[in-house]
Scaffold this active site. Structure first.
Site, PDB file in Angstrom:
ATOM      1  N   ARG A   1      -2.295   0.024  -2.578  1.00  0.00           N
ATOM      2  CA  ARG A   1      -1.977  -0.857  -1.451  1.00  0.00           C
ATOM      3  C   ARG A   1      -1.578  -2.250  -1.915  1.00  0.00           C
ATOM      4  O   ARG A   1      -2.260  -2.839  -2.762  1.00  0.00           O
ATOM      5  CB  ARG A   1      -3.222  -0.956  -0.560  1.00  0.00           C
ATOM      6  CG  ARG A   1      -3.059  -1.834   0.665  1.00  0.00           C
ATOM      7  CD  ARG A   1      -4.396  -2.042   1.380  1.00  0.00           C
ATOM      8  NE  ARG A   1      -4.664  -3.478   1.418  1.00  0.00           N
ATOM      9  CZ  ARG A   1      -5.311  -4.093   2.401  1.00  0.00           C
ATOM     10  NH1 ARG A   1      -5.790  -3.412   3.410  1.00  0.00           N
ATOM     11  NH2 ARG A   1      -5.501  -5.396   2.366  1.00  0.00           N
TER      12      ARG A   1
ATOM     13  N   ASP B   1      -4.832  -5.170   9.391  1.00  0.00           N
ATOM     14  CA  ASP B   1      -5.505  -5.615   8.172  1.00  0.00           C
ATOM     15  C   ASP B   1      -5.786  -7.123   8.176  1.00  0.00           C
ATOM     16  O   ASP B   1      -4.893  -7.931   8.459  1.00  0.00           O
ATOM     17  CB  ASP B   1      -4.661  -5.253   6.939  1.00  0.00           C
ATOM     18  CG  ASP B   1      -4.712  -3.751   6.669  1.00  0.00           C
ATOM     19  OD1 ASP B   1      -5.740  -3.122   6.985  1.00  0.00           O
ATOM     20  OD2 ASP B   1      -3.725  -3.210   6.143  1.00  0.00           O
TER      21      ASP B   1
ATOM     22  N   HIS C   1      -7.451  -0.927  13.764  1.00  0.00           N
ATOM     23  CA  HIS C   1      -7.443  -2.317  13.271  1.00  0.00           C
ATOM     24  C   HIS C   1      -6.088  -2.693  12.697  1.00  0.00           C
ATOM     25  O   HIS C   1      -5.264  -1.836  12.377  1.00  0.00           O
ATOM     26  CB  HIS C   1      -8.511  -2.495  12.180  1.00  0.00           C
ATOM     27  CG  HIS C   1      -8.218  -1.741  10.912  1.00  0.00           C
ATOM     28  ND1 HIS C   1      -8.371  -0.377  10.799  1.00  0.00           N
ATOM     29  CD2 HIS C   1      -7.771  -2.158   9.704  1.00  0.00           C
ATOM     30  CE1 HIS C   1      -8.039   0.011   9.585  1.00  0.00           C
ATOM     31  NE2 HIS C   1      -7.653  -1.055   8.884  1.00  0.00           N
TER      32      HIS C   1
HETATM   33 FE   LIG Z   1      -6.424  -1.052   7.033  1.00  0.00          FE
END
Ligand SMILES: [Fe+2]
Length: 322
Positions: free
Chosen positions: A277, A112, A110
């Protein structure tokens, strides 16, 4: 005192950008993110991100504020619509997986947040606690994947659009969360993104589909859409397009979320793995305009090819394999 150009030259000499694979990834050394970057240093890092799509920086013992400051050099930070985040710093997501908190559903290719109209342009992840074995992150260059398609397939998918939805996360909303889910659907209506996007900086074409969030291709029958999407998803699994990052504590990885997919290997449970993150806001992906024409970006010289024309073994072999 050194002139500005000499200072810039010194910075360039100190920073080493070492490509890792033929199509994706570079390791950058000689830079300390605990200190503010100069304009010259930032340019080197920015250009490496666009050129190599994933940059790896080791031994970055920095605070979350320093990580955020690094991200802000690229643009405004973005806030995830529903993932739990830090109360006083909503731009930060702490990923802390262990025996009692199994890893999230990210063991799938994927990019994000492509369920948003304007997904983040980049993600910056820094490792804090790393399992003794496992827990790598895999990346796949979707610009290399596009280049690897046959000319006929490129013509076929030209102008197609895919519907994106936060489908794997829907089960996280229980019966009592219906109003919350409804509000989320209203605030983040499913976007149609081009199957082939054009990178806003490099001009490279990107195969812009991912298994986690794509639902269907516009104007195709269900079977046609499912079959074509399955083929396109499979391109991310071609080893030549990939980079596999082995984390160490204080490894920082930044990826160009516009042109790569990633996959978090869930082979470390029940060990602990902790990451911090932040993401940088992006634009709405744009497709190739007008009728189909072959990609001339490399001939235009807007971006140097990763491998010289005529010596690109990856896509050819990948095409033959299927
Ligand atoms: Fe991710």
């Amino acid at each position: 005192m050194a002139s500005p150009s000499a200072a810039v030259r010194k910075e360039a000499a100190d920073i080493r950008v070492q490509p890792i694979n033929g199509f994706i990834g570079a390791e950058i050394s000689g830079i300390d993110l605990a200190r503010p970057l100069s304009e010259g240093q930032f340019k080197i890092v920015h250009d490496a991100l666009v050129r190599y799509e994933v940059i790896v920086m080791r031994d970055q013992d920095i605070t979350i504020d320093q990580q955020m400051a690094f991200g802000k050099l690229f643009g405004e930070l973005s806030i995830h619509p529903f993932s739990p985040n830090l109360a006083d710093k909503p731009e930060v997501i702490i990923l802390d997986y262990s025996k009692d908190n199994p890893p999230a559903l990210t063991d799938i290719w994927h990019a994000d947040e492509t369920f948003r109209e304007a997904p983040p342009m980049a993600t910056i992840l820094r490792a804090k606690v790393v399992p003794e074995i496992g827990g790598d992150t895999l990346f796949s260059s979707m610009s290399a994947a596009y280049r690897g398609l046959s000319e006929r397939m490129k013509q076929h998918i030209h102008g197609m659009e895919t519907l994106h939805d936060f489908k794997p996360w829907r089960p996280l909303f229980g019966a009592n969360d219906r109003p919350k889910l409804r509000k989320l659907e209203d605030d983040f209506p499913n976007p149609w993104h081009p199957v082939v996007a054009v990178h806003p900086v490099s001009g490279r074409r990107i195969l812009y589909v991912n298994q986690q969030f794509c639902v269907r291709i516009k104007d195709l029958k269900t079977d046609e859409s499912d079959t074509l999407l399955a083929f396109l998803y499979r391109q991310a699994t071609v080893p030549e397009y990939q980079l596999r990052v082995k984390w160490r504590p204080n490894t920082l990885v930044m990826w160009d979320n516009r042109s790569v997919l990633h996959y978090a290997a869930h082979d470390y449970y029940p060990a602990r793995r902790t990451m911090e993150r932040v993401t940088v806001k992006g634009q709405r992906p744009k497709g190739v305009e007008g009728p189909y024409s072959p990609d001339t970006i490399e001939a235009n010289g807007a971006v140097k090819p990763a491998i010289a024309e005529g010596t690109r073994p990856g896509p050819k072999r990948a095409f033959d394999r299927y």
